[in-house]
Design an enzyme around this catalytic site. Structure first.
Site, PDB file in Angstrom:
ATOM      1  N   LYS A   1       0.937  -1.091  -0.034  1.00 16.28           N
ATOM      2  CA  LYS A   1      -0.084   0.175  -0.200  1.00 16.28           C
ATOM      3  C   LYS A   1       0.771   1.246   0.203  1.00 16.28           C
ATOM      4  CE  LYS A   1      -1.292   1.037   4.543  1.00 16.28           C
ATOM      5  NZ  LYS A   1      -0.890   0.362   5.529  1.00 16.28           N
TER       6      LYS A   1
ATOM      7  N   HIS B   1       0.765  -3.975  14.729  1.00 17.90           N
ATOM      8  CA  HIS B   1       1.203  -2.915  14.132  1.00 17.90           C
ATOM      9  C   HIS B   1       1.324  -1.612  14.950  1.00 17.90           C
ATOM     10  CE1 HIS B   1       2.513   0.032  11.070  1.00 17.90           C
ATOM     11  NE2 HIS B   1       2.173  -0.824  10.028  1.00 17.90           N
TER      12      HIS B   1
ATOM     13  N   GLU C   1       6.221  -6.412   8.183  1.00 16.56           N
ATOM     14  CA  GLU C   1       5.440  -5.999   7.130  1.00 16.56           C
ATOM     15  C   GLU C   1       5.991  -4.321   6.884  1.00 16.56           C
ATOM     16  OE1 GLU C   1       1.579  -6.078   8.779  1.00 16.56           O
ATOM     17  OE2 GLU C   1       1.446  -8.290   8.413  1.00 16.56           O
ATOM     18  N   PRO C   2       7.234  -4.187   6.537  1.00 17.68           N
ATOM     19  CA  PRO C   2       7.696  -2.711   6.079  1.00 17.68           C
ATOM     20  C   PRO C   2       7.018  -2.142   4.965  1.00 17.68           C
ATOM     21  CG  PRO C   2       9.558  -4.408   5.756  1.00 17.68           C
ATOM     22  CD  PRO C   2       8.421  -5.203   6.262  1.00 17.68           C
TER      23      PRO C   2
ATOM     24  N   PHE D   1      -3.159  12.248   4.174  1.00 15.35           N
ATOM     25  CA  PHE D   1      -3.572  10.985   4.522  1.00 15.35           C
ATOM     26  C   PHE D   1      -2.124  10.430   5.461  1.00 15.35           C
ATOM     27  CE2 PHE D   1      -5.702  11.135   0.450  1.00 15.35           C
ATOM     28  CZ  PHE D   1      -6.837  11.242   0.847  1.00 15.35           C
TER      29      PHE D   1
END
Ligand code: PLP
Length: 394
Positions: A69, A197, A277-278, A320
């Site tokens: 993402k 996270h 999950e970098p 964002f």
């Protein structure tokens, strides 16, 4: 970038070695602007390599799953496939993109804890069977569409001091963990492990330490009810440097602590599969955004520079991602207070109210480094007719 026709969005250029000095970067920028015009988002493969290998070196037994993402550009995905990196995806479309880039299903984690039934079915049909969850209803959906899937329980953990909060709408309360893992087992799923996270751009190591402590307790509790967990997913959040003046060793220091804490809390850590999950860490430093001044005015005792990229395009991270960038110009001279605004007719489209830059004129270049993550990824295609920057992966 054009998500639907990703191949067309990248201009392919023979590999260029990343310049290290300001002079080197600026002479490359001059050359590229002449050839390709602006706005241009330059992605340097050599920096993708540097980030990937520094992650592997500092956290040797942790497998990185690139969180796409942050930047799903097809050339970046292909590059990470070639380096042997795995992927964190959040939707069927993201699964499609990474498979198209050449990733193998076993190197994918479906790490959105809330997945639609059609996306779950897509995952099953494409043999993606490792996924996270954080509630009971999700387990029923997974059991229905992805029978026997390996499920990882996402925990709610502290996000204190992180620039972007990621525990506000995700994560199970640790007290519920054993119940949920047992439930997964009773539905024929394989309770595989625990994930968390700590929030994005996290510089507070205590978030990781607390989350690891909670995870270790859950591993022990699960073991006591006969569930042997095998996977620990420490998520993303690893910080990068945005300003030249910032300390560039935060990640390294964090990695030392992480290794120490994992050894302390998970005695059998060498038998455990540990993944991360970098997103930002892998692609952020590789991006340089090159823009030009298209208009200039004098208001409120300062210059207003209107440039050809804004918050609807590659500066979307300002909205964002709560991101702050360092703006530089090719032009030198005494610095004056100024405002930098985007090209659309919306007053929200102000990139920075207070910068100090030499006095600029039409066509002068303003560029920003470390803008590879959460930039083109969250831009809109053509608000007011202004498209995001062309992406140049070199
Ligand atoms: C956004 C996200 C990531 C990536 O976070 P970074 O801060 O960019 O490393 C990883 N995992 C999940 C589940 C996410 O939502």
């Amino acid at each position: 970038m054009t998500i639907e026709e990703p191949e067309g969005a990248a201009i392919s250029v023979p590999s260029i070695k990343a310049p290290k000095t300001r002079e080197g970067i600026e002479s490359l920028i001059r050359k590229l602007v002449k050839e390709y015009h602006s706005p241009l988002l330059l992605i340097l493969k050599s920096v993708l390599n540097k980030q990937f290998y520094s992650f592997k070196k500092k956290l040797p037994y942790i497998e990185p799953f690139y969180a796409i993402k942050s930047n799903p550009h097809p050339a970046i995905l292909k590059h990470f496939v070639s380096l042997g990196c795995a992927f964190d995806v959040a939707s069927a479309k993201e699964i499609e993109w990474v498979l198209k880039a050449g990733a193998r299903p076993k190197n994918i984690i479906f790490a959105n804890t809330i997945k639609s039934e059609t996306d779950l079915q897509y995952a099953f049909d494409h043999r993606v069977n490792l996924m996270t969850f954080d509630n009971e209803l999700e387990l029923y959906k997974i059991a229905k569409h992805c029978p026997k899937a390996k499920v990882v329980l996402r925990l709610k953990v502290a996000n204190i001091g992180s620039v972007v909060q990621l525990s506000l709408k995700f994560g199970a309360d640790p007290e519920q963990a054993t119940y949920l893992l047992k439930k997964a087992r009773s539905l024929g799923l394989q309770p595989e492990g625990v994930s968390f996270h700590v929030g994005s751009q996290c510089t507070n190591i205590n978030n990781y330490i607390q989350a690891l402590e909670t995870s270790a307790k859950i591993f022990a509790e699960a073991e006591s009810v006969g569930i042997a967990l095998r996977l620990l997913d420490i998520g993303g959040g690893f910080p990068i440097k945005y300003f030249d003046s910032e300390d560039g060793t935060v990640f390294e220091k964090m990695a030392v602590m992480l290794r120490k804490e994992i050894r302390r809390l998970f005695k059998a850590y060498d038998k455990l599969r540990i993944v991360a999950e970098p997103g930002r860490f892998l692609c952020g430093p590789a991006g340089i955004l090159i823009t030009q001044v298209v208009g200039k005015a004098f208001r409120d005792n300062k210059y207003y520079y209107y440039i050809n990229d804004g918050v609807y395009q590659d500066f979307s991270g300002i909205i964002f991602d709560h991101c702050k960038y360092e703006f530089k110009s090719l032009k030198r001279g005494p610095k004056l207070l100024c405002t930098i605004a985007g090209p659309t007719c919306d007053s929200l489209d102000i990139i920075s109210l207070t910068e100090e830059l030499p006095e600029l004129d039409i066509n002068n270049v303003i560029y920003v480094k470390n803008i590879g993550a959460y930039s083109c990824a969250s831009s809109v295609p053509a608000f007011n007719g202004f498209a995001p920057a062309k992406v140049l992966v070199i």
